[in-house]
Design an enzyme around this catalytic site. Structure first.
Site, PDB file in Angstrom:
ATOM      1  N   GLU A  56      53.682  56.471   1.917  1.00  0.00           N
ATOM      2  CA  GLU A  56      53.129  56.886   0.600  1.00  0.00           C
ATOM      3  C   GLU A  56      52.441  58.204   0.357  1.00  0.00           C
ATOM      4  O   GLU A  56      51.628  58.400  -0.344  1.00  0.00           O
ATOM      5  CB  GLU A  56      51.993  55.932   0.196  1.00  0.00           C
ATOM      6  CG  GLU A  56      50.770  55.788   0.792  1.00  0.00           C
ATOM      7  CD  GLU A  56      51.121  54.637   2.008  1.00  0.00           C
ATOM      8  OE1 GLU A  56      49.897  54.387   2.573  1.00  0.00           O
ATOM      9  OE2 GLU A  56      52.046  54.219   2.388  1.00  0.00           O
ATOM     10  N   HIS A 108      58.317  44.771  -3.185  1.00  0.00           N
ATOM     11  CA  HIS A 108      58.576  46.110  -2.294  1.00  0.00           C
ATOM     12  C   HIS A 108      59.617  46.717  -3.546  1.00  0.00           C
ATOM     13  O   HIS A 108      59.557  48.053  -3.452  1.00  0.00           O
ATOM     14  CB  HIS A 108      59.330  45.765  -1.199  1.00  0.00           C
ATOM     15  CG  HIS A 108      58.476  45.577   0.007  1.00  0.00           C
ATOM     16  ND1 HIS A 108      57.829  46.422   0.730  1.00  0.00           N
ATOM     17  CD2 HIS A 108      58.127  44.264   0.533  1.00  0.00           C
ATOM     18  CE1 HIS A 108      57.139  45.714   1.577  1.00  0.00           C
ATOM     19  NE2 HIS A 108      57.277  44.558   1.546  1.00  0.00           N
ATOM     20  N   ASP A 138      58.679  50.474  -4.550  1.00  0.00           N
ATOM     21  CA  ASP A 138      59.550  51.691  -4.493  1.00  0.00           C
ATOM     22  C   ASP A 138      59.657  52.310  -6.054  1.00  0.00           C
ATOM     23  O   ASP A 138      59.863  53.527  -5.772  1.00  0.00           O
ATOM     24  CB  ASP A 138      61.127  50.949  -4.128  1.00  0.00           C
ATOM     25  CG  ASP A 138      61.212  50.596  -2.862  1.00  0.00           C
ATOM     26  OD1 ASP A 138      60.631  50.917  -1.875  1.00  0.00           O
ATOM     27  OD2 ASP A 138      62.286  49.769  -2.585  1.00  0.00           O
ATOM     28  N   ASN A 183      52.668  46.870  -2.981  1.00  0.00           N
ATOM     29  CA  ASN A 183      53.891  46.096  -2.494  1.00  0.00           C
ATOM     30  C   ASN A 183      53.511  44.520  -2.344  1.00  0.00           C
ATOM     31  O   ASN A 183      54.286  43.801  -2.453  1.00  0.00           O
ATOM     32  CB  ASN A 183      54.270  46.603  -0.864  1.00  0.00           C
ATOM     33  CG  ASN A 183      54.910  47.940  -0.983  1.00  0.00           C
ATOM     34  OD1 ASN A 183      55.745  47.944  -1.949  1.00  0.00           O
ATOM     35  ND2 ASN A 183      54.691  48.694   0.051  1.00  0.00           N
ATOM     36  N   ASP A 203      48.021  60.996  -1.305  1.00  0.00           N
ATOM     37  CA  ASP A 203      48.419  59.839  -0.550  1.00  0.00           C
ATOM     38  C   ASP A 203      48.068  58.648  -1.689  1.00  0.00           C
ATOM     39  O   ASP A 203      46.948  58.649  -2.351  1.00  0.00           O
ATOM     40  CB  ASP A 203      47.280  59.517   0.516  1.00  0.00           C
ATOM     41  CG  ASP A 203      47.660  58.106   1.249  1.00  0.00           C
ATOM     42  OD1 ASP A 203      48.612  58.293   2.206  1.00  0.00           O
ATOM     43  OD2 ASP A 203      46.812  57.207   0.971  1.00  0.00           O
TER      44      ASP A 203
END
Length: 139
Positions: free
Chosen positions: A56, A26, A30, A21, A13
């Site tokens: 994630e 974002h 990504d 973010n 994780d």
């Protein structure tokens, strides 16, 4: 189990991913996910399976690896992730870390669902202990 071979599973994780973010956008988030998945593939052996569970969170299935070699692979991956930098849209580089929970098949492990629950418990221990670490499930 039928062939008495070791098997480990890891849940991975990305730490504080919402902050990535929120801070860098974002698109940067990504790119962090793409970079992380590439690193997972780089450190995985040919027989390992890597997948994204959602958001994630990722999973690695490590056949023929008991706790010690699996821990070693995951620790090397964790260190590489910590060293990796990604350029944001503004050009400012940023990094991220990963918390990892590891569980290995034991003679009394009932099924894959239990193995995943154990890896999840180890993941939450890694988060409680400060993140950016690999924790193993001990039975």
């Amino acid at each position: 189990r039928r062939f008495a071979e070791p098997l480990s599973v890891a849940l991975l994780d990305l730490d504080h991913f919402k902050r990535v973010n929120d801070t860098f956008g974002h698109d940067a988030g990504d790119q962090a996910l793409i970079t992380f998945s590439q690193l997972c593939q780089e450190f995985a052996r040919k027989i390992d399976l890597v997948g994204r569970l959602g958001g994630e969170e990722f999973v690695m299935l490590l056949p023929r690896a008991n706790k010690e070699p699996a821990f070693e692979i995951l620790q090397r991956l964790r260190l590489k992730v910590m060293e990796t930098r990604i350029a944001s849209a503004s050009g400012a580089p940023f990094g991220f870390t990963v918390s990892i929970g590891l569980a290995s098949l034991r003679p009394h492990t009932r099924d894959l669902r239990e193995l995943l629950r154990n890896a999840d418990a180890a993941l939450y221990k890694a988060k409680r202990e400060g993140r950016n670490r690999v924790e193993s499930w001990f039975e």
